[in-house]
Design an enzyme around this catalytic site. Structure first.
Site, mmCIF file in Angstrom:
data_model
loop_
_atom_site.group_PDB
_atom_site.id
_atom_site.type_symbol
_atom_site.label_atom_id
_atom_site.label_comp_id
_atom_site.label_asym_id
_atom_site.label_seq_id
_atom_site.Cartn_x
_atom_site.Cartn_y
_atom_site.Cartn_z
ATOM 1 N N HIS A 250 -4.308 -11.623 0.442
ATOM 2 C CA HIS A 250 -4.240 -10.714 1.746
ATOM 3 C C HIS A 250 -4.538 -12.255 2.823
ATOM 4 O O HIS A 250 -3.861 -12.383 4.065
ATOM 5 C CB HIS A 250 -4.800 -9.816 2.489
ATOM 6 C CG HIS A 250 -4.759 -8.490 1.166
ATOM 7 N ND1 HIS A 250 -5.269 -8.546 1.154
ATOM 8 C CD2 HIS A 250 -3.838 -8.076 1.028
ATOM 9 C CE1 HIS A 250 -4.492 -6.980 0.357
ATOM 10 N NE2 HIS A 250 -3.523 -6.780 0.949
ATOM 11 N N GLY B 103 3.669 -10.793 1.695
ATOM 12 C CA GLY B 103 3.403 -11.717 0.378
ATOM 13 C C GLY B 103 4.582 -10.833 -0.952
ATOM 14 O O GLY B 103 5.680 -9.600 -1.037
ATOM 15 N N GLU B 104 5.752 -12.009 -1.503
ATOM 16 C CA GLU B 104 6.054 -12.330 -2.412
ATOM 17 C C GLU B 104 5.813 -11.526 -3.479
ATOM 18 O O GLU B 104 7.384 -10.848 -4.576
ATOM 19 C CB GLU B 104 6.496 -13.565 -2.999
ATOM 20 C CG GLU B 104 7.163 -13.907 -1.663
ATOM 21 C CD GLU B 104 7.589 -15.728 -1.796
ATOM 22 O OE1 GLU B 104 7.770 -15.917 -3.391
ATOM 23 O OE2 GLU B 104 8.791 -16.086 -1.239
ATOM 24 N N HIS C 294 -7.939 -8.717 -0.506
ATOM 25 C CA HIS C 294 -8.142 -9.880 -1.562
ATOM 26 C C HIS C 294 -7.694 -11.735 -1.105
ATOM 27 O O HIS C 294 -7.303 -10.953 -0.162
ATOM 28 C CB HIS C 294 -7.427 -9.538 -3.021
ATOM 29 C CG HIS C 294 -6.608 -9.410 -2.987
ATOM 30 N ND1 HIS C 294 -4.909 -10.001 -2.983
ATOM 31 C CD2 HIS C 294 -5.599 -8.168 -2.572
ATOM 32 C CE1 HIS C 294 -4.130 -9.570 -2.685
ATOM 33 N NE2 HIS C 294 -4.270 -7.982 -3.086
ATOM 34 N N ALA C 295 -7.685 -12.083 -1.820
ATOM 35 C CA ALA C 295 -7.043 -14.032 -1.084
ATOM 36 C C ALA C 295 -6.227 -13.626 -0.884
ATOM 37 O O ALA C 295 -5.712 -14.228 -0.716
ATOM 38 C CB ALA C 295 -7.810 -14.939 -2.664
ATOM 39 N N GLN D 252 3.889 6.815 1.588
ATOM 40 C CA GLN D 252 5.005 5.975 0.588
ATOM 41 C C GLN D 252 4.380 6.013 -0.939
ATOM 42 O O GLN D 252 4.767 5.267 -1.344
ATOM 43 C CB GLN D 252 4.342 4.413 1.121
ATOM 44 C CG GLN D 252 3.176 3.577 1.102
ATOM 45 C CD GLN D 252 3.619 2.642 1.347
ATOM 46 O OE1 GLN D 252 3.001 1.694 2.710
ATOM 47 N NE2 GLN D 252 3.042 1.387 1.197
ATOM 48 N N ALA E 274 -8.160 -2.682 0.868
ATOM 49 C CA ALA E 274 -8.831 -3.542 -0.314
ATOM 50 C C ALA E 274 -8.133 -4.706 -0.578
ATOM 51 O O ALA E 274 -8.305 -5.240 -1.713
ATOM 52 C CB ALA E 274 -8.622 -2.713 -2.327
#
Length: 281
Positions: free
Chosen positions: A37, A149-150, A34-35, A61, A32
């Site tokens: 990623h 990503g943070e 998006h920008a 998870q 899925a």
């Protein structure tokens, strides 16, 4: 861009790259895309010869089977986005048996306690599931650098600890949160929001920015009360808000100048759970 659907052919590809002494940058995903990623692969492209993506919705998870079932799966669109980015050399889309060859079980890790804070407290076993799949992907991909990503800041810290615990020679890089124009943190779950819900959810980032300002003049208990009041009056349900030490991820009651802090928030709108965070100046 090469596409691999099984461990055997992917392992041969990795072996070839290693024989050529190519440096590998890697960012695993659950699809899925998006920008946000794509921003990981932009970072990876700058410092690596080969950039690899993976797409695997990891069952271990998820605490809630319904959440796993509803997780968006858009594999054809994802592949097209990766191809159009011109950033990725290969994407690995493993089968469940490629990641869990025996039984689909979580390993158990000691991450020094950070696995029990925030998301760990709300979702028991979640970070054991994250650690299990990331460890296996690291073994198969053999990256020199890996990018996370943070937005999932606690996950980023977990991965850093995983590399330390397993003594892996992989550099972990955190990449800043990518946001929609209205400030909403980009997430695969945003696909499940209506346009009205997306606009309503902009309040999350606006509130975090206010928190950053409030820390200069208010104590933390007053800040928490203000945040609770904001969401009590709206269409979103505040699951939790806290200010925590960036290293220990433990909630704090006061702020000192010699440490780094971050505000964390989880909000539910409709049946979608949204998380966000902000480093405090």
């Amino acid at each position: 861009m090469e596409i691999f659907y099984d461990k055997k052919t992917f392992s041969e590809y990795i072996k070839t790259q290693k024989e050529k002494n190519k440096t590998i940058g890697f960012a695993p995903t659950m699809g899925a895309l998006h920008a946000g990623h794509i921003s990981l692969y932009k970072e990876a492209r700058q410092k690596n010869d080969i950039v690899i993506s993976s797409i695997f919705v990891n069952p271990t998870q998820f605490n809630n089977p319904e959440d796993l079932e509803k997780y968006p799966r858009t594999i054809d669109v994802d592949i097209k986005k990766l191809e159009n980015s011109n950033l990725v050399n290969a994407v690995y889309i493993p089968r469940v048996e490629d990641i869990y060859p025996n039984r689909m079980e979580r390993k158990h890790y000691n991450f020094g306690g950070i696995e029990n804070e925030m998301e760990g407290a709300a979702r028991p076993g979640h970070f054991d599931g994250v650690g299990t799949v990331v460890e296996e992907l690291f073994v198969q991909v053999q990256p020199d650098n890996a990018y996370f990503g943070e937005k999932d800041f606690q996950q980023l810290k977990i991965i850093e600890k995983l590399v330390e615990v397993l003594n892996l020679k992989i550099n972990i890089h955190g990449v800043k949160i990518h946001r929609e124009e209205n400030g909403l943190a980009m997430s695969s779950r945003n696909m499940r929001l209506s346009e009205i819900e997306k606009e309503t959810s902009s309040l999350i980032y606006k509130t975090l920015k206010q928190v950053n300002d409030w820390t200069k003049t208010l104590n933390i208990s007053d800040i928490k009360e203000k945040v609770e009041n904001i969401f009590n009056q709206g269409e979103m349900d505040l699951e939790y808000f806290m200010i925590a030490d960036e290293e220990t991820l433990k909630e704090v009651n006061s702020i000192s100048n010699d440490k780094n802090y971050r505000a964390f928030i989880v909000v539910n709108i409709g049946n979608v759970r949204l998380i966000d965070n902000l480093h405090l100046d």
